[in-house]
Design a protein around this motif. Sequence first.
Motif, mmCIF file in Angstrom:
data_model
loop_
_atom_site.group_PDB
_atom_site.id
_atom_site.type_symbol
_atom_site.label_atom_id
_atom_site.label_comp_id
_atom_site.label_asym_id
_atom_site.label_seq_id
_atom_site.Cartn_x
_atom_site.Cartn_y
_atom_site.Cartn_z
ATOM 1 N N CYS A 127 0.858 -1.178 0.000
ATOM 2 C CA CYS A 127 0.000 0.000 0.000
ATOM 3 C C CYS A 127 0.901 1.236 0.000
ATOM 4 O O CYS A 127 1.945 1.256 0.650
ATOM 5 C CB CYS A 127 -0.892 -0.024 1.242
ATOM 6 N N ALA A 128 0.477 2.283 -0.711
ATOM 7 C CA ALA A 128 1.267 3.511 -0.810
ATOM 8 C C ALA A 128 1.226 4.345 0.469
ATOM 9 O O ALA A 128 1.987 5.294 0.606
ATOM 10 C CB ALA A 128 0.786 4.347 -1.988
ATOM 11 N N ASN A 129 0.357 3.987 1.389
ATOM 12 C CA ASN A 129 0.295 4.673 2.674
ATOM 13 C C ASN A 129 1.440 4.144 3.538
ATOM 14 O O ASN A 129 1.443 2.974 3.913
ATOM 15 C CB ASN A 129 -1.053 4.425 3.345
ATOM 16 N N ASP A 130 2.395 4.991 3.852
ATOM 17 C CA ASP A 130 3.560 4.556 4.631
ATOM 18 C C ASP A 130 3.187 4.054 6.024
ATOM 19 O O ASP A 130 3.956 3.326 6.643
ATOM 20 C CB ASP A 130 4.574 5.693 4.758
ATOM 21 N N ASP A 131 2.019 4.442 6.519
ATOM 22 C CA ASP A 131 1.570 3.995 7.837
ATOM 23 C C ASP A 131 0.857 2.645 7.773
ATOM 24 O O ASP A 131 0.437 2.118 8.795
ATOM 25 C CB ASP A 131 0.629 5.027 8.465
ATOM 26 N N CYS A 132 0.685 2.111 6.586
ATOM 27 C CA CYS A 132 -0.029 0.840 6.386
ATOM 28 C C CYS A 132 0.991 -0.235 6.030
ATOM 29 O O CYS A 132 1.998 0.037 5.390
ATOM 30 C CB CYS A 132 -1.051 1.005 5.259
ATOM 31 N N ARG A 133 0.731 -1.459 6.416
ATOM 32 C CA ARG A 133 1.641 -2.557 6.090
ATOM 33 C C ARG A 133 0.980 -3.608 5.213
ATOM 34 O O ARG A 133 1.482 -4.719 5.079
ATOM 35 C CB ARG A 133 2.151 -3.200 7.384
ATOM 36 N N LEU A 134 -0.164 -3.258 4.599
ATOM 37 C CA LEU A 134 -0.885 -4.220 3.771
ATOM 38 C C LEU A 134 -0.382 -4.198 2.331
ATOM 39 O O LEU A 134 0.306 -3.275 1.908
ATOM 40 C CB LEU A 134 -2.383 -3.931 3.814
ATOM 41 N N PHE A 135 -0.747 -5.233 1.601
ATOM 42 C CA PHE A 135 -0.367 -5.394 0.199
ATOM 43 C C PHE A 135 -1.616 -5.477 -0.660
ATOM 44 O O PHE A 135 -2.705 -5.784 -0.166
ATOM 45 C CB PHE A 135 0.462 -6.673 0.017
ATOM 46 N N LEU A 136 -1.443 -5.245 -1.950
ATOM 47 C CA LEU A 136 -2.558 -5.331 -2.888
ATOM 48 C C LEU A 136 -2.059 -5.876 -4.212
ATOM 49 O O LEU A 136 -0.867 -5.826 -4.503
ATOM 50 C CB LEU A 136 -3.173 -3.940 -3.098
ATOM 51 N N VAL A 137 -2.985 -6.400 -4.989
ATOM 52 C CA VAL A 137 -2.703 -6.768 -6.371
ATOM 53 C C VAL A 137 -3.538 -5.819 -7.213
ATOM 54 O O VAL A 137 -4.762 -5.780 -7.098
ATOM 55 C CB VAL A 137 -3.085 -8.236 -6.680
ATOM 56 N N ASP A 138 -2.871 -5.021 -8.026
ATOM 57 C CA ASP A 138 -3.544 -4.026 -8.854
ATOM 58 C C ASP A 138 -4.065 -4.695 -10.126
ATOM 59 O O ASP A 138 -3.293 -5.092 -10.982
ATOM 60 C CB ASP A 138 -2.572 -2.901 -9.198
ATOM 61 N N HIS A 139 -5.383 -4.803 -10.205
ATOM 62 C CA HIS A 139 -6.015 -5.380 -11.394
ATOM 63 C C HIS A 139 -6.558 -4.298 -12.311
ATOM 64 O O HIS A 139 -7.215 -4.612 -13.309
ATOM 65 C CB HIS A 139 -7.153 -6.326 -10.985
ATOM 66 N N SER A 140 -6.305 -3.027 -11.994
ATOM 67 C CA SER A 140 -6.837 -1.938 -12.823
ATOM 68 C C SER A 140 -6.148 -1.939 -14.186
ATOM 69 O O SER A 140 -4.981 -2.310 -14.314
ATOM 70 C CB SER A 140 -6.647 -0.591 -12.136
#
Length: 173
Positions: A127-140
Amino acid sequence: MSKVVIEDVDLLVELLNTTPVVDGVPTDALEDRHEAARWLGERDLPRSPAAVASARRVRDAVARVVRGEEPARTLEPFLEGVSRTPSVGDDGVRWELSTGSADPFGLRCVLAWAHLQETLPGRLRPCANDDCRLFLVDHSRANTRRWCSMAACGNRLKARRHHHRATNRDGDD
């Protein structure tokens, strides 16, 4: 285990996302042995202490690679003893995967990562939020998704930027 299935990709992302920030505090769903066993059991995975340790190891290794903190070769130990053998049949060439002594769960996760690298390069990201530690798969289509959740991280960062611009604008008078 001859090919990666979508469930393995989903499992990898779920695994990577076991370290969320909750109320500003980093957490780890696999830190407590019993909670980790529950997490694995909910996904029909082995729940032994060895399986918990393996899940932590592969999660941390893949996370470091995806964040660019470590090179991809960091994942090589999860492929130890693995080989592919071709066989020819009426339908063409088939590849059989022999897992050897590799940890099955670690292997599944690394193969899911490799599948994403091959089919959606660069789209598994933090995630682009530096305070977040989650991940994503961009399907856009445009490959522009930046946040794990627009409602949480996206809006929060946009609000911060707006507040910063508004505050700086007011001080310019």
